[in-house]
Design an enzyme around this catalytic site. Structure first.
Site, PDB file in Angstrom:
ATOM      1  N   ASP A  90       0.860  -1.166   0.000  1.00  0.00           N
ATOM      2  CA  ASP A  90       0.000   0.000   0.000  1.00  0.00           C
ATOM      3  C   ASP A  90       0.907   1.229   0.000  1.00  0.00           C
ATOM      4  O   ASP A  90       1.945   1.234   0.648  1.00  0.00           O
ATOM      5  CB  ASP A  90      -0.853  -0.055   1.280  1.00  0.00           C
ATOM      6  CG  ASP A  90      -2.103   0.764   1.136  1.00  0.00           C
ATOM      7  OD1 ASP A  90      -2.223   1.477   0.130  1.00  0.00           O
ATOM      8  OD2 ASP A  90      -2.949   0.698   2.038  1.00  0.00           O
ATOM      9  N   CYS A 302     -14.678 -26.841  10.451  1.00  0.00           N
ATOM     10  CA  CYS A 302     -13.619 -25.905  10.036  1.00  0.00           C
ATOM     11  C   CYS A 302     -12.266 -26.613  10.117  1.00  0.00           C
ATOM     12  O   CYS A 302     -11.960 -27.253  11.120  1.00  0.00           O
ATOM     13  CB  CYS A 302     -13.633 -24.668  10.929  1.00  0.00           C
ATOM     14  SG  CYS A 302     -12.218 -23.578  10.649  1.00  0.00           S
ATOM     15  N   CYS A 307     -10.004 -25.246  15.351  1.00  0.00           N
ATOM     16  CA  CYS A 307     -11.175 -26.143  15.324  1.00  0.00           C
ATOM     17  C   CYS A 307     -10.752 -27.592  15.117  1.00  0.00           C
ATOM     18  O   CYS A 307     -11.162 -28.470  15.883  1.00  0.00           O
ATOM     19  CB  CYS A 307     -12.139 -25.697  14.227  1.00  0.00           C
ATOM     20  SG  CYS A 307     -12.747 -24.012  14.467  1.00  0.00           S
ATOM     21  N   HIS A 334      -8.142 -19.133  12.701  1.00  0.00           N
ATOM     22  CA  HIS A 334      -9.514 -19.489  12.345  1.00  0.00           C
ATOM     23  C   HIS A 334     -10.111 -18.460  11.385  1.00  0.00           C
ATOM     24  O   HIS A 334     -10.691 -18.824  10.351  1.00  0.00           O
ATOM     25  CB  HIS A 334     -10.393 -19.604  13.595  1.00  0.00           C
ATOM     26  CG  HIS A 334     -11.841 -19.747  13.262  1.00  0.00           C
ATOM     27  ND1 HIS A 334     -12.426 -20.954  12.946  1.00  0.00           N
ATOM     28  CD2 HIS A 334     -12.815 -18.808  13.121  1.00  0.00           C
ATOM     29  CE1 HIS A 334     -13.694 -20.766  12.648  1.00  0.00           C
ATOM     30  NE2 HIS A 334     -13.960 -19.467  12.746  1.00  0.00           N
TER      31      HIS A 334
HETATM   32 ZN   LIG Z   1     -11.685 -22.851  12.745  1.00  0.00          ZN
END
Ligand SMILES: [Zn+2]
Length: 390
Positions: A90, A302, A307, A334
């Site tokens: 950027d 997931c 998870c 996650h």
């Molecule tokens: Zn997850």
């Protein structure tokens, strides 16, 4: 030759690849943000495993600390970060809005005051491009001048004209189409006519890609979408299109449906540090007392290390309460996996000619709550690669 290779279109949505000096980027792509040359708390190999092909780093911050010359001497950003994929930098234009009071602008360029030591950094359009090349960016962004939502029309018009003059100077200063692709940035404030005009001017300068900047600056979501759509009308189909600073699942899919190829946002990692998980059923806050003895994972199905690793909501909630940085790491992994999966689903659905159905299912899942059945189905579809409904 264009860096963009499209392999399928579905309505206005498209999928394909962007070729860079450090490999191909699968489109549409979400770019995790590594402002200071690190995606906060996440190892580069883990960022890759979350489904990211390309990272965004911030040239303004890196120029101030540790400095472009030092990064150049140490082998460039990729070598320093141990990230072997593409990097987009950027330019610092966004900081002209976000750091109000520590930057001043004139037609020649921008002057920033370092928040670290008070020193001054003078950046002209030519220097912004040279700086990013020195950092080793695969995709260099032009210096632009966005304005905040609510700025007077005359202020927005002046900033847009300046952005156009700066875009011409960046274009003259850098050939693009080599080791460093050069993307122009269209502005136009919050006026659809101005958005169209700016996109036409910037697209006319023959950049390797065109970004739509100056959005997600406090405007309501429908305004953001209307401005982006107005600009997209004037960006040719053969040019990579990038909307800067988005966003939520719904915003990303709305823009993918409108033909946008690239996105970046600090949202997944920032929310993670606040104890909020992105799920196919919407946001899940570990601050809620209901998760105190909740042994379920953040999201069933997931594949992320939190998870799939068997960490429960109850444990993660405890880690947050105790200030353990493992919580930040696991939630960041996650959330990045969630957005990586959203893009996998979008790419697969476009290739199957089922993007509209995919978007509907995702939106239905988001409306259902974190543990709803449609959300679980969407999560599974993303993990396995999206299978079109009959
Ligand atoms: Zn997850």
């Amino acid at each position: 030759m264009s860096a963009l290779a499209l392999t399928a279109t579905d309505g206005s949505a498209r999928t394909g690849t962007l070729r860079t000096a450090h490999g191909e980027v699968r489109l549409p792509a979400f770019m995790p943000v590594g402002t200071h040359a690190a995606v906060k708390a996440v190892h580069p190999a883990e960022v890759r495993a979350c489904g990211a092909d390309i990272l965004l780093c911030n040239a303004y911050h890196l120029a101030l600390r540790p400095g472009a010359d030092l990064i150049d001497r140490l082998g460039g950003l990729q070598e320093l970060m141990r990230w072997d994929g593409p990097i987009l930098t950027d330019s610092g234009g966004y900081q002209l809005v976000s750091l109000d009071g520590v930057a001043s602008i004139d037609d020649e360029g921008a002057t920033f005051v370092s928040p670290y030591d008070g020193s001054r950094l003078r950046v002209t359009p030519e220097e912004a491009v040279a700086l990013q090349a020195r950092l080793g960016a695969d995709v260099i962004m032009c210096l632009d001048h966005p304005v905040a939502y609510g700025a007077a029309a005359a202020v927005a018009a002046e900033a847009t004209e300046r952005t156009h003059r700066w875009a011409e100077r960046c274009r003259r200063a850098h050939p693009g189409r080599d080791r460093h692709l050069l993307f122009g940035i269209a502005q136009g404030g919050f006026d659809a006519t101005e958005r169209r005009r700016s996109a036409e001017v910037v697209a006319g300068l023959d950049f390797d890609g065109v970004a739509i900047g100056g959005l997600a600056l406090g405007e309501p979501p429908p305004v953001m979408e209307a401005m982006a759509r107005a600009a997209l009308e004037r960006i040719p189909g053969g040019v990579p299109r990038y909307v800067m600073g988005l966003g939520t699942d719904a915003e990303l899919l709305a823009m993918v449906g409108a033909g946008v190829d690239m996105f970046d946002c600090v949202l997944p990692t920032r929310l993670a540090r606040n104890g909020t998980a992105l799920t196919c059923g919407g946001r899940l806050s570990l601050r809620r007392a209901a998760h105190r003895d909740d042994l379920r994972p953040l999201e069933a199905g997931c594949p992320c290390p939190a998870c799939a690793g068997g960490f429960s909501r109850a444990y993660l909630r405890h880690l947050f309460a105790a200030g353990e940085i493992l919580a930040h790491r696991l939630l960041s992994l996650h959330n990045l996996t969630h957005l990586g999966g959203l893009m996998v689903g979008a790419r697969t659905a476009i290739a199957c000619g089922r993007f509209a159905g995919y978007r509907r299912e995702v939106l239905a899942g988001l409306a259902g709550g974190p543990d709803s059945l449609p959300a679980a189905a969407v999560a599974e579809a993303r993990t396995l690669g999206y299978t079109p409904a009959p």
